[in-house]
Design a protein around this motif. Structure first.
Motif, PDB file in Angstrom:
ATOM      1  N   SER A   1       0.854  -1.181   0.000  1.00  0.00           N
ATOM      2  CA  SER A   1       0.000   0.000   0.000  1.00  0.00           C
ATOM      3  C   SER A   1       0.891   1.232   0.000  1.00  0.00           C
ATOM      4  O   SER A   1       1.676   1.439   0.930  1.00  0.00           O
ATOM      5  CB  SER A   1      -0.907   0.002   1.234  1.00  0.00           C
ATOM      6  N   VAL A   2       0.809   2.032  -1.050  1.00  0.00           N
ATOM      7  CA  VAL A   2       1.648   3.222  -1.186  1.00  0.00           C
ATOM      8  C   VAL A   2       0.783   4.437  -1.472  1.00  0.00           C
ATOM      9  O   VAL A   2      -0.291   4.322  -2.059  1.00  0.00           O
ATOM     10  CB  VAL A   2       2.701   3.053  -2.300  1.00  0.00           C
ATOM     11  N   ARG A   3       1.265   5.594  -1.049  1.00  0.00           N
ATOM     12  CA  ARG A   3       0.483   6.821  -1.224  1.00  0.00           C
ATOM     13  C   ARG A   3       1.374   7.940  -1.739  1.00  0.00           C
ATOM     14  O   ARG A   3       2.413   8.242  -1.147  1.00  0.00           O
ATOM     15  CB  ARG A   3      -0.157   7.237   0.105  1.00  0.00           C
ATOM     16  N   LEU A   4       0.966   8.537  -2.851  1.00  0.00           N
ATOM     17  CA  LEU A   4       1.671   9.677  -3.431  1.00  0.00           C
ATOM     18  C   LEU A   4       0.715  10.865  -3.447  1.00  0.00           C
ATOM     19  O   LEU A   4      -0.199  10.909  -4.257  1.00  0.00           O
ATOM     20  CB  LEU A   4       2.136   9.357  -4.856  1.00  0.00           C
ATOM     21  N   LEU A   5       0.932  11.806  -2.569  1.00  0.00           N
ATOM     22  CA  LEU A   5       0.009  12.935  -2.430  1.00  0.00           C
ATOM     23  C   LEU A   5       0.727  14.284  -2.494  1.00  0.00           C
ATOM     24  O   LEU A   5       0.129  15.310  -2.214  1.00  0.00           O
ATOM     25  CB  LEU A   5      -0.747  12.825  -1.099  1.00  0.00           C
ATOM     26  N   GLY A   6       1.989  14.281  -2.862  1.00  0.00           N
ATOM     27  CA  GLY A   6       2.747  15.522  -2.889  1.00  0.00           C
ATOM     28  C   GLY A   6       2.397  16.414  -4.068  1.00  0.00           C
ATOM     29  O   GLY A   6       1.671  16.030  -4.986  1.00  0.00           O
ATOM     30  N   GLN A   7       2.918  17.646  -4.038  1.00  0.00           N
ATOM     31  CA  GLN A   7       2.695  18.608  -5.119  1.00  0.00           C
ATOM     32  C   GLN A   7       3.982  18.780  -5.918  1.00  0.00           C
ATOM     33  O   GLN A   7       5.086  18.734  -5.368  1.00  0.00           O
ATOM     34  CB  GLN A   7       2.260  19.963  -4.553  1.00  0.00           C
ATOM     35  N   LYS A   8       3.827  18.981  -7.209  1.00  0.00           N
ATOM     36  CA  LYS A   8       4.978  19.192  -8.074  1.00  0.00           C
ATOM     37  C   LYS A   8       5.370  20.668  -8.043  1.00  0.00           C
ATOM     38  O   LYS A   8       4.525  21.543  -8.218  1.00  0.00           O
ATOM     39  CB  LYS A   8       4.653  18.752  -9.505  1.00  0.00           C
ATOM     40  N   LYS A   9       6.663  20.906  -7.832  1.00  0.00           N
ATOM     41  CA  LYS A   9       7.164  22.275  -7.757  1.00  0.00           C
ATOM     42  C   LYS A   9       8.447  22.412  -8.556  1.00  0.00           C
ATOM     43  O   LYS A   9       9.172  21.443  -8.772  1.00  0.00           O
ATOM     44  CB  LYS A   9       7.404  22.683  -6.297  1.00  0.00           C
ATOM     45  N   ASP A  10       8.716  23.623  -8.985  1.00  0.00           N
ATOM     46  CA  ASP A  10       9.942  23.945  -9.700  1.00  0.00           C
ATOM     47  C   ASP A  10      10.476  25.247  -9.138  1.00  0.00           C
ATOM     48  O   ASP A  10       9.889  26.310  -9.347  1.00  0.00           O
ATOM     49  CB  ASP A  10       9.678  24.081 -11.206  1.00  0.00           C
ATOM     50  N   GLY A  11      11.571  25.160  -8.398  1.00  0.00           N
ATOM     51  CA  GLY A  11      12.127  26.353  -7.774  1.00  0.00           C
ATOM     52  C   GLY A  11      11.182  26.989  -6.786  1.00  0.00           C
ATOM     53  O   GLY A  11      11.163  28.211  -6.643  1.00  0.00           O
ATOM     54  N   GLY A  12      10.377  26.191  -6.122  1.00  0.00           N
ATOM     55  CA  GLY A  12       9.426  26.701  -5.144  1.00  0.00           C
ATOM     56  C   GLY A  12       8.081  27.061  -5.723  1.00  0.00           C
ATOM     57  O   GLY A  12       7.118  27.270  -4.983  1.00  0.00           O
ATOM     58  N   ARG A  13       7.967  27.133  -7.069  1.00  0.00           N
ATOM     59  CA  ARG A  13       6.686  27.481  -7.703  1.00  0.00           C
ATOM     60  C   ARG A  13       5.908  26.214  -8.002  1.00  0.00           C
ATOM     61  O   ARG A  13       6.435  25.255  -8.538  1.00  0.00           O
ATOM     62  CB  ARG A  13       6.922  28.255  -9.005  1.00  0.00           C
ATOM     63  N   ARG A  14       4.651  26.211  -7.623  1.00  0.00           N
ATOM     64  CA  ARG A  14       3.789  25.056  -7.854  1.00  0.00           C
ATOM     65  C   ARG A  14       3.518  24.895  -9.339  1.00  0.00           C
ATOM     66  O   ARG A  14       3.155  25.853 -10.031  1.00  0.00           O
ATOM     67  CB  ARG A  14       2.478  25.231  -7.088  1.00  0.00           C
ATOM     68  N   LEU A  15       3.681  23.676  -9.839  1.00  0.00           N
ATOM     69  CA  LEU A  15       3.455  23.392 -11.250  1.00  0.00           C
ATOM     70  C   LEU A  15       2.024  22.931 -11.485  1.00  0.00           C
ATOM     71  O   LEU A  15       1.304  22.560 -10.564  1.00  0.00           O
ATOM     72  CB  LEU A  15       4.430  22.314 -11.729  1.00  0.00           C
ATOM     73  N   GLY A  16       1.617  22.939 -12.761  1.00  0.00           N
ATOM     74  CA  GLY A  16       0.256  22.557 -13.113  1.00  0.00           C
ATOM     75  C   GLY A  16      -0.048  21.097 -12.849  1.00  0.00           C
ATOM     76  O   GLY A  16      -1.194  20.721 -12.662  1.00  0.00           O
ATOM     77  N   GLY A  17       0.970  20.267 -12.825  1.00  0.00           N
ATOM     78  CA  GLY A  17       0.737  18.846 -12.592  1.00  0.00           C
ATOM     79  C   GLY A  17       1.653  18.011 -13.455  1.00  0.00           C
ATOM     80  O   GLY A  17       2.766  18.406 -13.777  1.00  0.00           O
ATOM     81  N   ALA A  18       1.176  16.831 -13.831  1.00  0.00           N
ATOM     82  CA  ALA A  18       1.974  15.917 -14.640  1.00  0.00           C
ATOM     83  C   ALA A  18       2.182  16.482 -16.043  1.00  0.00           C
ATOM     84  O   ALA A  18       1.430  17.338 -16.511  1.00  0.00           O
ATOM     85  CB  ALA A  18       1.287  14.561 -14.705  1.00  0.00           C
ATOM     86  N   ARG A  19       3.209  15.988 -16.717  1.00  0.00           N
ATOM     87  CA  ARG A  19       3.518  16.443 -18.078  1.00  0.00           C
ATOM     88  C   ARG A  19       2.350  16.182 -19.015  1.00  0.00           C
ATOM     89  O   ARG A  19       1.638  15.187 -18.882  1.00  0.00           O
ATOM     90  CB  ARG A  19       4.759  15.739 -18.618  1.00  0.00           C
ATOM     91  N   LEU A  20       2.208  17.041 -20.010  1.00  0.00           N
ATOM     92  CA  LEU A  20       1.108  16.906 -20.961  1.00  0.00           C
ATOM     93  C   LEU A  20       1.418  15.923 -22.082  1.00  0.00           C
ATOM     94  O   LEU A  20       0.511  15.526 -22.821  1.00  0.00           O
ATOM     95  CB  LEU A  20       0.780  18.274 -21.577  1.00  0.00           C
TER      96      LEU A  20
END
Length: 530
Positions: A169-188
């Protein structure tokens, strides 16, 4: 005493190291295996014994609830799983594992999600949950022991499913960030299996800038995070090269797009217009009024006698939509029984519906979502909410919005099959649903029809004799179930020129409602539908 495979791993990083092969590398390695001859052994009655399952060989069933953004996430997850070797199936009974992609907007949606989890467990199916419910409330009792994919972690669905197959059982709930800025999400540019090979859903941003008191989705999707224009344009370009003839732009608030990265929605739309093949369609999803109004032309109707027109939002609706785009279709959502709604408030809503006679109206009884400010407000009694919902529904069904369309000749784009499988479903320039004969040569085509019948929610069109179907797609569409992103098509899209742009919105007193955008290209109408 629990076994090793029953352990809860808080993050998949605890199990997968940087030296382990990625799903792509694993799939590539399979293709490069060279068989070697072996000496033939004597037959044995012993069966092969294994102490673990081999991920990537199982059948997966995926169920998605909710908005087009959620549906896009589901398509991406299905594509990655299929590209990694898993077989996606439409039959839940034959699947080894269920991926349940949830919606947290209303209580019934979460109830269906919870019931599906129990059904899977009763059938001894392994379960991975995704979407807004577990992201917003991962510690719910009925989620204990389940693997969770966060809304910004869909690009790691293969890893999570691999571990779930093995019993972890694994859980991935983190947010994607780049240099502290929140990204839109997974790659398009991830692999994807489109539910409809003719329609591409592109999430232009995730989250929003509002703090609506009734909204649970904000708890899951968070604040605004936009994708760069170039990435969105490239995704649209790839989609057209795979035979798509209709694109939906979606997010929790499309009107706020770009405010976090120094751009805006009109700038994105102008760029996308350059990539759209002739006859293809672009549909723009929901927006909240505060962030779309700055892009609209607002005037005051001083001589209006209707009280609705004296209010800025009603004035905007009437001037921009009805006067500037004659015949425009306006769709809206209305919540009945929001906390504090008086009888006078409700009658105002009824008057609004009587005035505009919305052809498409989504009527929702208010549900207090846990953890939202509205859930703590004084509630309208349940019987009043039900009665108001009933009254509004009766009003909506009392008029026929499409009768005046009978006799018109229209160009419609055919993209779907009707629920009863008796017709193909097309849409005209105002995104009105037009049912046409089910002929194979019409699918994915723009055809000319004469409207001969109108229902409450549809029109019926008869193909014009001697008219030739037009193909908007610049390449053959992918087959149903085929993975997007794995096939490269080298056809170029011809740019279009000369366009004008109108964008319009509507809202009721308490709730953001609608965005309709219309583009005129080369003297032809290209619509951005709600």
């Amino acid at each position: 005493m629990p076994s090793a495979c029953d352990s809860l791993i808080e993050d998949i990083e605890d199990m997968v190291s940087s030296t382990d092969p990625t799903p792509h590398e694993r799939q590539s390695a399979r293709k490069s295996i060279i068989p070697r001859s072996r000496k033939k052994k004597e037959p044995s009655n012993e069966e092969l014994q294994a102490d673990s399952l081999i991920p990537g060989t199982q059948k997966i069933w995926m169920k998605t609830w909710g908005c087009s953004h959620n549906n896009s996430d589901g398509e991406y997850m299905a594509g990655q799983l299929a590209a990694s070797g898993y077989k996606m199936t439409d039959d839940p009974t034959e699947a080894d594992l269920w991926v349940l992609n949830s919606c947290t907007v209303k209580n019934p949606a979460e109830d269906h999600f919870r019931n599906s989890i129990k059904k899977a467990q009763d059938q001894q199916k392994k379960v991975v949950v995704a979407g807004c419910v577990p992201q917003a409330q991962p510690r719910m009792d009925y989620l204990k022991g389940l693997s969770i994919i966060g809304v910004q972690q869909i690009d790691r669905v293969v890893e999570v499913v691999d571990e779930a197959v093995k019993g972890h059982s694994v859980r991935l709930l983190g947010q994607k960030k780049d240099g502290g800025r929140r990204l839109g999400g997974a790659r398009l540019d991830l692999p994807k299996i489109r539910k409809n090979p003719l329609i591409e859903i592109i999430s232009i941003n995730t989250g929003c800038l509002n703090a609506c008191t009734y909204c649970k989705t904000k708890h899951a999707r968070g604040d605004l995070a936009s994708y760069p224009i170039e990435e969105l344009v490239e995704r649209a370009r790839q989609s057209f090269q795979e035979g798509v003839c209709e694109i939906w732009l979606t997010s929790e608030d499309t009107g706020a797009y770009g405010r976090d990265i120094g751009t805006d929605l009109p700038t994105l739309l102008w760029r996308l217009v350059e990539e759209i093949p002739e006859g293809a369609m672009l549909r723009l999803g929901m927006t909240n009024p505060p962030y779309i109004l700055e892009h609209l032309e607002v005037r005051t109707v001083h001589d209006a006698k209707d009280s609705y027109l004296l209010r800025p939002e009603k004035n905007l609706l009437s001037f921009s939509l009805y006067f500037r785009v004659p015949g425009v279709t306006i769709a809206t959502d209305i919540i009945c029984g929001f906390p504090g709604e008086t009888e006078e408030d409700f009658q105002e809503t009824m008057d609004l519906v009587k005035l505009y006679q919305f052809p498409s109206l989504f009527i929702n009884q208010f549900y207090p979502r846990p953890g939202t400010p509205a859930a703590k407000m004084e509630q309208v009694p349940a019987h009043m909410k039900k009665q108001r919902t009933k009254e509004l529904s009766q009003l909506f069904h009392s008029y026929n919005p499409y009768d005046h369309k009978v006799g018109e000749r229209q160009n419609v784009l055919v993209t779907e099959e009707s629920f009863d499988a008796q017709y193909y479903v097309a849409h005209n320039k105002f995104y009105e649903q037009v049912l046409v004969p089910q002929r194979a040569e019409f699918k994915g085509k723009m055809i000319e029809v004469d409207i001969y019948e109108a229902g409450k929610h549809f029109l019926k069109g008869r193909p014009v004799e001697d008219s030739q179907p037009f193909t908007p797609s610049i390449a053959a569409p992918l087959q149903r179930g085929e993975v997007s992103g794995l096939v490269q098509v080298n056809r170029q899209i011809k740019p279009l020129h000369r366009y004008s742009f109108f964008t319009n919105t509507d809202l009721t007193d308490n709730h953001p409602q609608i965005i309709v955008i219309t583009l005129y290209i080369n003297e032809k109408l290209l619509n951005i539908w709600l």
